[in-house]
Design a protein around this motif. Sequence first.
Motif, short mmCIF file in Angstrom:
data_model
loop_
_atom_site.label_atom_id
_atom_site.label_comp_id
_atom_site.label_asym_id
_atom_site.label_seq_id
_atom_site.Cartn_x
_atom_site.Cartn_y
_atom_site.Cartn_z
N ILE A 191 3.78 7.09 2.33
CA ILE A 191 2.85 7.96 3.04
C ILE A 191 2.62 9.24 2.24
O ILE A 191 1.48 9.66 2.01
CB ILE A 191 3.36 8.30 4.46
N LEU A 192 3.70 9.87 1.82
CA LEU A 192 3.58 11.14 1.10
C LEU A 192 2.84 10.98 -0.22
O LEU A 192 1.99 11.79 -0.58
CB LEU A 192 4.96 11.75 0.87
N ARG A 193 3.15 9.91 -0.94
CA ARG A 193 2.49 9.69 -2.24
C ARG A 193 1.04 9.25 -2.09
O ARG A 193 0.25 9.42 -3.02
CB ARG A 193 3.26 8.68 -3.07
N SER A 194 0.67 8.72 -0.94
CA SER A 194 -0.74 8.35 -0.74
C SER A 194 -1.62 9.59 -0.64
O SER A 194 -2.83 9.53 -0.89
CB SER A 194 -0.90 7.48 0.51
N ILE A 195 -1.04 10.71 -0.28
CA ILE A 195 -1.77 11.98 -0.20
C ILE A 195 -1.94 12.58 -1.58
O ILE A 195 -3.03 13.01 -1.97
CB ILE A 195 -1.04 12.95 0.75
N TYR A 196 -0.84 12.59 -2.34
CA TYR A 196 -0.84 13.17 -3.68
C TYR A 196 0.43 12.68 -4.35
O TYR A 196 1.50 12.73 -3.75
CB TYR A 196 -0.86 14.70 -3.58
N ASP A 197 0.32 12.22 -5.58
CA ASP A 197 1.47 11.64 -6.28
C ASP A 197 2.40 12.74 -6.79
O ASP A 197 2.25 13.23 -7.91
CB ASP A 197 1.00 10.74 -7.42
N LEU A 198 3.34 13.11 -5.95
CA LEU A 198 4.30 14.17 -6.28
C LEU A 198 5.30 13.73 -7.33
O LEU A 198 5.69 12.55 -7.38
CB LEU A 198 5.08 14.56 -5.03
N ASN B 263 0.22 21.85 -4.07
CA ASN B 263 -0.94 21.02 -4.42
C ASN B 263 -1.03 19.80 -3.50
O ASN B 263 -2.13 19.38 -3.12
CB ASN B 263 -0.87 20.57 -5.87
N TRP B 264 0.11 19.25 -3.13
CA TRP B 264 0.14 18.14 -2.18
C TRP B 264 -0.48 18.60 -0.85
O TRP B 264 -1.31 17.90 -0.27
CB TRP B 264 1.59 17.67 -1.98
N GLY B 265 -0.12 19.79 -0.39
CA GLY B 265 -0.67 20.33 0.85
C GLY B 265 -2.17 20.58 0.77
O GLY B 265 -2.91 20.35 1.73
N ARG B 266 -2.63 21.03 -0.40
CA ARG B 266 -4.06 21.24 -0.61
C ARG B 266 -4.79 19.90 -0.51
O ARG B 266 -5.83 19.79 0.14
CB ARG B 266 -4.32 21.87 -1.97
N LYS B 267 -4.23 18.86 -1.12
CA LYS B 267 -4.84 17.53 -1.06
C LYS B 267 -4.86 17.01 0.38
O LYS B 267 -5.85 16.41 0.82
CB LYS B 267 -4.11 16.54 -1.97
N LEU B 268 -3.78 17.24 1.11
CA LEU B 268 -3.73 16.83 2.52
C LEU B 268 -4.88 17.48 3.28
O LEU B 268 -5.62 16.81 4.01
CB LEU B 268 -2.38 17.21 3.13
N ALA B 269 -5.05 18.78 3.11
CA ALA B 269 -6.13 19.51 3.80
C ALA B 269 -7.50 18.98 3.37
O ALA B 269 -8.39 18.82 4.21
CB ALA B 269 -6.01 21.00 3.52
N GLU B 270 -7.67 18.69 2.10
CA GLU B 270 -8.95 18.18 1.61
C GLU B 270 -9.28 16.82 2.23
O GLU B 270 -10.41 16.58 2.67
CB GLU B 270 -8.94 18.07 0.08
N TYR B 271 -8.30 15.92 2.27
CA TYR B 271 -8.53 14.59 2.85
C TYR B 271 -8.88 14.70 4.32
O TYR B 271 -9.79 14.02 4.81
CB TYR B 271 -7.30 13.69 2.68
N GLU B 272 -8.15 15.56 5.04
CA GLU B 272 -8.40 15.71 6.47
C GLU B 272 -9.78 16.33 6.71
O GLU B 272 -10.48 15.95 7.65
CB GLU B 272 -7.29 16.54 7.13
N LEU B 273 -10.19 17.27 5.87
CA LEU B 273 -11.51 17.88 6.00
C LEU B 273 -12.61 16.85 5.80
O LEU B 273 -13.58 16.79 6.57
CB LEU B 273 -11.67 19.03 5.00
N VAL B 274 -12.47 16.01 4.79
CA VAL B 274 -13.48 14.98 4.53
C VAL B 274 -13.56 14.01 5.71
O VAL B 274 -14.66 13.65 6.15
CB VAL B 274 -13.20 14.24 3.20
N LYS B 275 -12.42 13.58 6.24
CA LYS B 275 -12.43 12.67 7.40
C LYS B 275 -13.12 13.33 8.60
O LYS B 275 -13.90 12.68 9.31
CB LYS B 275 -11.02 12.23 7.76
N THR B 276 -12.85 14.60 8.83
CA THR B 276 -13.47 15.33 9.94
C THR B 276 -14.97 15.43 9.74
O THR B 276 -15.76 15.22 10.66
CB THR B 276 -12.83 16.73 10.08
#
Length: 187
Positions: free
Chosen positions: A6-13, A120-133
């Motif tokens: 799950i975590l890596r699907s957001i951003y490959d840490l 950066n992982w958190g930024r990607k999470l926010a970006e993905y959620e924004l696009v879905k919204t």
Amino acid sequence: MKLEDILRSIYDLRDASLNKLIERISPARFPKGHRLFNTGKIETDLYFISKGMARAFLNTEAHEITFWFGKEGDTVLSYNSYIHNKPGYETIELLEDSELYRLKTVDLMELYNEDIHISNWGRKLAEYELVKTEERLISRQFKTAIERYKELIERQPELIQRVQLGYIASYLGVSQVTLSRIRAEIK
């Protein structure tokens, strides 16, 4: 679904950053019907769904309006609480017995300050959620009910088997009777 996936699907840490994040996350189990978040409350946790389904809804004087569904791999958070530390406007309810991973928002904010990779992982999470919204908003504003239903079947076919039709109708912005007509027309 495994936490690491799950975590890596957001951003490959990087492994070191991933391990720091995982150390702050704990498993949680809740039964069907449990409310993870309640309208008007500052939520201090966010969740990742390992197994199960959830929905977010608002209450109006007339009825509930479902505006989001979450399933395995999805992140569950109250944006107003997460971003502004203010009470959320949504209620989030589990639609199935669920296995989740819980992360305290304060822990995540601390990690953002300590580790640029987690930030950066958190930024990607926010970006993905924004696009879905944004996609949900555009669909609701510019597509017909039939188009929205076909899109739902195409993008999230599992919802039809796992979610009550009344919630799906609300999500699509139609009555349950209209949804039944749409379903009959498509078959």
